[in-house]
Design a protein around this motif. Sequence first.
Motif, PDB file in Angstrom:
ATOM      1  N   ASP A  56       0.807  -1.217   0.000  1.00  0.00           N
ATOM      2  CA  ASP A  56       0.000   0.000   0.000  1.00  0.00           C
ATOM      3  C   ASP A  56       0.846   1.275   0.000  1.00  0.00           C
ATOM      4  OD1 ASP A  56       0.897  -0.379   2.578  1.00  0.00           O
ATOM      5  OD2 ASP A  56      -1.086  -0.344   3.501  1.00  0.00           O
ATOM      6  N   ASN A  57       2.153   1.137   0.147  1.00  0.00           N
ATOM      7  CA  ASN A  57       3.048   2.278   0.033  1.00  0.00           C
ATOM      8  C   ASN A  57       3.388   2.448  -1.453  1.00  0.00           C
ATOM      9  OD1 ASN A  57       5.779   3.470  -0.326  1.00  0.00           O
ATOM     10  ND2 ASN A  57       5.674   3.675   1.893  1.00  0.00           N
ATOM     11  N   PRO A  58       3.253   3.648  -2.010  1.00  0.00           N
ATOM     12  CA  PRO A  58       3.502   3.833  -3.443  1.00  0.00           C
ATOM     13  C   PRO A  58       4.904   3.406  -3.890  1.00  0.00           C
ATOM     14  CG  PRO A  58       2.526   5.812  -2.500  1.00  0.00           C
ATOM     15  CD  PRO A  58       2.815   4.888  -1.366  1.00  0.00           C
ATOM     16  N   VAL A  59       5.908   3.620  -3.056  1.00  0.00           N
ATOM     17  CA  VAL A  59       7.264   3.205  -3.408  1.00  0.00           C
ATOM     18  C   VAL A  59       7.343   1.678  -3.464  1.00  0.00           C
ATOM     19  CG1 VAL A  59       9.678   3.216  -2.658  1.00  0.00           C
ATOM     20  CG2 VAL A  59       8.308   5.292  -2.478  1.00  0.00           C
ATOM     21  N   ALA A  60       6.752   1.012  -2.469  1.00  0.00           N
ATOM     22  CA  ALA A  60       6.757  -0.450  -2.440  1.00  0.00           C
ATOM     23  C   ALA A  60       6.000  -1.016  -3.634  1.00  0.00           C
ATOM     24  CB  ALA A  60       6.142  -0.950  -1.137  1.00  0.00           C
ATOM     25  N   GLU A  61       4.870  -0.426  -3.969  1.00  0.00           N
ATOM     26  CA  GLU A  61       4.083  -0.921  -5.096  1.00  0.00           C
ATOM     27  C   GLU A  61       4.825  -0.717  -6.408  1.00  0.00           C
ATOM     28  OE1 GLU A  61       1.170  -2.659  -7.474  1.00  0.00           O
ATOM     29  OE2 GLU A  61       1.831  -2.964  -5.419  1.00  0.00           O
ATOM     30  N   ALA A  62       5.488   0.423  -6.565  1.00  0.00           N
ATOM     31  CA  ALA A  62       6.265   0.673  -7.786  1.00  0.00           C
ATOM     32  C   ALA A  62       7.390  -0.360  -7.911  1.00  0.00           C
ATOM     33  CB  ALA A  62       6.824   2.089  -7.777  1.00  0.00           C
ATOM     34  N   TYR A  63       8.041  -0.666  -6.805  1.00  0.00           N
ATOM     35  CA  TYR A  63       9.109  -1.669  -6.810  1.00  0.00           C
ATOM     36  C   TYR A  63       8.545  -3.048  -7.155  1.00  0.00           C
ATOM     37  CZ  TYR A  63      12.685  -4.882  -5.195  1.00  0.00           C
ATOM     38  OH  TYR A  63      13.589  -5.906  -5.123  1.00  0.00           O
ATOM     39  N   ARG A  64       7.466  -3.450  -6.456  1.00  0.00           N
ATOM     40  CA  ARG A  64       6.876  -4.768  -6.698  1.00  0.00           C
ATOM     41  C   ARG A  64       6.458  -4.900  -8.155  1.00  0.00           C
ATOM     42  NH1 ARG A  64       2.914  -7.037  -8.152  1.00  0.00           N
ATOM     43  NH2 ARG A  64       1.635  -5.167  -8.177  1.00  0.00           N
ATOM     44  N   THR A  65       5.776  -3.892  -8.675  1.00  0.00           N
ATOM     45  CA  THR A  65       5.300  -3.926 -10.060  1.00  0.00           C
ATOM     46  C   THR A  65       6.472  -3.963 -11.041  1.00  0.00           C
ATOM     47  OG1 THR A  65       3.309  -2.717  -9.447  1.00  0.00           O
ATOM     48  CG2 THR A  65       3.894  -2.704 -11.763  1.00  0.00           C
ATOM     49  N   GLY A  66       7.471  -3.121 -10.800  1.00  0.00           N
ATOM     50  CA  GLY A  66       8.622  -3.073 -11.699  1.00  0.00           C
ATOM     51  C   GLY A  66       9.379  -4.382 -11.759  1.00  0.00           C
ATOM     52  N   VAL A  67       9.616  -4.987 -10.601  1.00  0.00           N
ATOM     53  CA  VAL A  67      10.325  -6.272 -10.549  1.00  0.00           C
ATOM     54  C   VAL A  67       9.510  -7.345 -11.278  1.00  0.00           C
ATOM     55  CG1 VAL A  67      11.079  -8.111  -8.968  1.00  0.00           C
ATOM     56  CG2 VAL A  67      11.638  -5.730  -8.470  1.00  0.00           C
ATOM     57  N   TYR A  68       8.204  -7.359 -11.049  1.00  0.00           N
ATOM     58  CA  TYR A  68       7.339  -8.348 -11.701  1.00  0.00           C
ATOM     59  C   TYR A  68       7.341  -8.163 -13.219  1.00  0.00           C
ATOM     60  CZ  TYR A  68       3.332 -11.361 -12.572  1.00  0.00           C
ATOM     61  OH  TYR A  68       2.519 -12.362 -13.017  1.00  0.00           O
ATOM     62  N   GLU A  69       7.183  -6.920 -13.664  1.00  0.00           N
ATOM     63  CA  GLU A  69       7.136  -6.644 -15.104  1.00  0.00           C
ATOM     64  C   GLU A  69       8.450  -6.974 -15.800  1.00  0.00           C
ATOM     65  OE1 GLU A  69       5.735  -2.606 -15.369  1.00  0.00           O
ATOM     66  OE2 GLU A  69       3.649  -3.213 -14.990  1.00  0.00           O
ATOM     67  N   GLN A  70       9.560  -6.885 -15.083  1.00  0.00           N
ATOM     68  CA  GLN A  70      10.864  -7.252 -15.640  1.00  0.00           C
ATOM     69  C   GLN A  70      11.063  -8.771 -15.662  1.00  0.00           C
ATOM     70  OE1 GLN A  70      13.610  -5.273 -16.833  1.00  0.00           O
ATOM     71  NE2 GLN A  70      11.926  -3.836 -17.047  1.00  0.00           N
ATOM     72  N   GLY A  71      10.151  -9.513 -15.032  1.00  0.00           N
ATOM     73  CA  GLY A  71      10.274 -10.968 -14.981  1.00  0.00           C
ATOM     74  C   GLY A  71      11.299 -11.443 -13.970  1.00  0.00           C
ATOM     75  N   LEU A  72      11.582 -10.596 -12.967  1.00  0.00           N
ATOM     76  CA  LEU A  72      12.578 -10.942 -11.952  1.00  0.00           C
ATOM     77  C   LEU A  72      11.921 -11.542 -10.717  1.00  0.00           C
ATOM     78  CD1 LEU A  72      14.629  -7.637 -12.154  1.00  0.00           C
ATOM     79  CD2 LEU A  72      15.194  -9.839 -13.223  1.00  0.00           C
ATOM     80  N   PRO A  73      12.481 -12.603 -10.166  1.00  0.00           N
ATOM     81  CA  PRO A  73      11.942 -13.146  -8.924  1.00  0.00           C
ATOM     82  C   PRO A  73      12.123 -12.163  -7.774  1.00  0.00           C
ATOM     83  CG  PRO A  73      13.368 -14.745 -10.008  1.00  0.00           C
ATOM     84  CD  PRO A  73      13.556 -13.431 -10.719  1.00  0.00           C
ATOM     85  N   ALA A  74      11.109 -12.064  -6.936  1.00  0.00           N
ATOM     86  CA  ALA A  74      11.170 -11.197  -5.762  1.00  0.00           C
ATOM     87  C   ALA A  74      11.957 -11.851  -4.640  1.00  0.00           C
ATOM     88  CB  ALA A  74       9.763 -10.856  -5.279  1.00  0.00           C
ATOM     89  N   ILE A  75      12.008 -13.179  -4.653  1.00  0.00           N
ATOM     90  CA  ILE A  75      12.709 -13.922  -3.609  1.00  0.00           C
ATOM     91  C   ILE A  75      13.064 -15.300  -4.171  1.00  0.00           C
ATOM     92  CG2 ILE A  75      10.612 -14.911  -2.555  1.00  0.00           C
ATOM     93  CD1 ILE A  75      11.948 -14.289   0.192  1.00  0.00           C
ATOM     94  N   VAL A  76      14.093 -15.897  -3.608  1.00  0.00           N
ATOM     95  CA  VAL A  76      14.516 -17.242  -4.004  1.00  0.00           C
ATOM     96  C   VAL A  76      14.294 -18.171  -2.820  1.00  0.00           C
ATOM     97  CG1 VAL A  76      16.445 -18.675  -4.768  1.00  0.00           C
ATOM     98  CG2 VAL A  76      16.247 -16.316  -5.586  1.00  0.00           C
ATOM     99  N   LEU A  77      13.594 -19.266  -3.070  1.00  0.00           N
ATOM    100  CA  LEU A  77      13.359 -20.283  -2.046  1.00  0.00           C
ATOM    101  C   LEU A  77      14.180 -21.517  -2.386  1.00  0.00           C
ATOM    102  CD1 LEU A  77       9.452 -20.046  -1.802  1.00  0.00           C
ATOM    103  CD2 LEU A  77      11.156 -18.872  -0.385  1.00  0.00           C
ATOM    104  N   GLY A  78      14.859 -22.064  -1.412  1.00  0.00           N
ATOM    105  CA  GLY A  78      15.656 -23.263  -1.630  1.00  0.00           C
ATOM    106  C   GLY A  78      14.824 -24.524  -1.501  1.00  0.00           C
ATOM    107  N   SER A  79      15.177 -25.508  -2.293  1.00  0.00           N
ATOM    108  CA  SER A  79      14.513 -26.811  -2.229  1.00  0.00           C
ATOM    109  C   SER A  79      15.534 -27.898  -2.550  1.00  0.00           C
ATOM    110  CB  SER A  79      13.368 -26.874  -3.251  1.00  0.00           C
ATOM    111  OG  SER A  79      12.860 -28.191  -3.350  1.00  0.00           O
ATOM    112  N   PRO A  80      15.477 -29.024  -1.838  1.00  0.00           N
ATOM    113  CA  PRO A  80      16.385 -30.118  -2.174  1.00  0.00           C
ATOM    114  C   PRO A  80      15.962 -30.844  -3.455  1.00  0.00           C
ATOM    115  CG  PRO A  80      14.977 -30.752  -0.356  1.00  0.00           C
ATOM    116  CD  PRO A  80      14.686 -29.307  -0.650  1.00  0.00           C
TER     117      PRO A  80
END
Length: 124
Positions: A56-80
Amino acid sequence: MRVKMCSIHVTDPAAAHRFYTETLGFETLMAVPEANLFIVSSDGTPGLGLLLEPSDNPVAEAYRTGVYEQGLPAIVLGSPDVRGEYERLTTAGVAFRGEPSEGPAGVTAVFDDTCGNLIQLHQD
């Protein structure tokens, strides 16, 4: 020092909480629905949490949207077993960006968390 908590900005924290717990299998560390606050942990490590933070913070939303639109993962989860998780999550209806791929860093697969983020699974 150690990582205690990190956050991921989501479009709907309650929906993200359902997805991360019911679909991915994370455990609830804290849920305060009236405050739109949800913290989950994937492996039960005491004190290690992932904050599902409202965008709900405009800076956070701009970041979330930008990362998503670039096709970049927001986080990496490890799995065996990325391929096994891919099969399990695909059966559960999770949308992946492609099949698992193997490279010099290991096996990876990227999926949509339904709450505005791409998440990468990684296996050494």
